[in-house]
Design a protein around this motif. Structure first.
Motif, mmCIF file in Angstrom:
data_model
loop_
_atom_site.group_PDB
_atom_site.id
_atom_site.type_symbol
_atom_site.label_atom_id
_atom_site.label_comp_id
_atom_site.label_asym_id
_atom_site.label_seq_id
_atom_site.Cartn_x
_atom_site.Cartn_y
_atom_site.Cartn_z
ATOM 1 N N UNK A 26 -23.114 -4.609 -91.138
ATOM 2 C CA UNK A 26 -23.368 -5.125 -92.491
ATOM 3 C C UNK A 26 -22.991 -4.043 -93.493
ATOM 4 N N UNK A 27 -22.441 -4.484 -94.612
ATOM 5 C CA UNK A 27 -21.934 -3.569 -95.628
ATOM 6 C C UNK A 27 -22.506 -3.927 -96.996
ATOM 7 N N UNK A 28 -22.710 -2.910 -97.820
ATOM 8 C CA UNK A 28 -23.036 -3.147 -99.217
ATOM 9 C C UNK A 28 -21.785 -3.466 -100.004
ATOM 10 N N UNK A 29 -21.962 -3.713 -101.288
ATOM 11 C CA UNK A 29 -20.843 -4.064 -102.150
ATOM 12 C C UNK A 29 -20.106 -2.845 -102.683
#
Lengths: 108, 121
Positions: free
Chosen positions: B110-113
């Motif tokens: 999962x990645x942030x923006x």
């Protein structure tokens, strides 16, 4: 130094086409390879981990294969939402975690 | 739902310092390795640093070793990246990325923006 290469760098295709992207590692990475999709202005998203395992929610038209130094990402029937840049990444060793240079899939 | 929210980016002069933060929610933060990955404008992805779930083990790309420091506060569910001695080539979007387990040697699920760091005189 560890290197990851991808081919092609750009791929022009039409909706419904089957497309394949190849990723090669300069050393044996066993099966520790992931694929990510990135659209312009957006963060990358994980598609596939450990060569062939789809992340939950990823459409089954995506598949991965390979081992050792050569790996493939395939999209069985390209959809409008699939036009993006795809990156492979090795995680067999963190010296460093290396990404491939990316393959841009655009509309023919 | 996993959420990762980066902050702290901005315009900096060469030689300056900056601290990035990544606020995590939707999962048990203290149980997962965490990472920073950056992307220079128009370029590909570059892994920057990783930290174990406990914070006891850290790894860095050669390009930032000795200048950047990764840390985490598990009581605040927050990941940090201290950027020192900034260079023009550090200009990039910095993404916070979660590992799938407490293992450091893993993919990023999962990645942030992202938060943009611009280094320019």
């Amino acid at each position: 130094d560890f290197q990851m290469t991808q081919s092609p760098s750009t791929l022009s295709a039409s909706v419904g086409d089957r497309v394949t992207i190849t990723c090669r590692a300069s050393q044996n990475i066993r099966s520790f390879l992931a694929w990510y999709q990135q659209k312009p202005g957006r963060a990358p998203k994980l598609l596939i981990y450990k060569t062939s395992n789809l992340k939950n929610g990823v459409p089954s038209r995506f598949s991965g294969s390979g081992s050792g130094t050569e790996f493939t990402l395939a999209i069985s029937s390209l959809q409008p939402d699939d036009f993006a840049t795809y990156y492979c990444q090795q995680y067999n060793t963190y010296s460093p975690f290396t990404f491939g240079p990316g393959t841009k899939v655009d509309i023919k | 739902e996993v959420q990762l929210l980066e902050s702290g980016g901005g315009l900096m002069q060469p030689g300056g310092s900056l601290r990035l933060s990544c606020a995590a929610s939707g999962f048990t933060f203290r149980s997962y390795a965490m990472n920073w990955v950056r992307q220079a404008p128009g370029k590909g992805l570059e892994w920057v640093s990783s930290i174990s779930a406990s914070g006891d083990n850290t790894y860095y790309a050669d390009s930032v070793k000795g200048r950047f420091a990764i840390s985490r506060d598990n009581s605040k569910n927050t990941l940090y990246l201290q950027l020192n001695t900034l260079r023009v080539e550090d200009t990039a979007i910095y993404y916070c990325a979660k590992g799938p387990s407490d293992h450091l040697r893993d993919y990023f699920d999962d990645w942030g923006q992202g938060t943009l760091v611009t280094v320019s005189s």
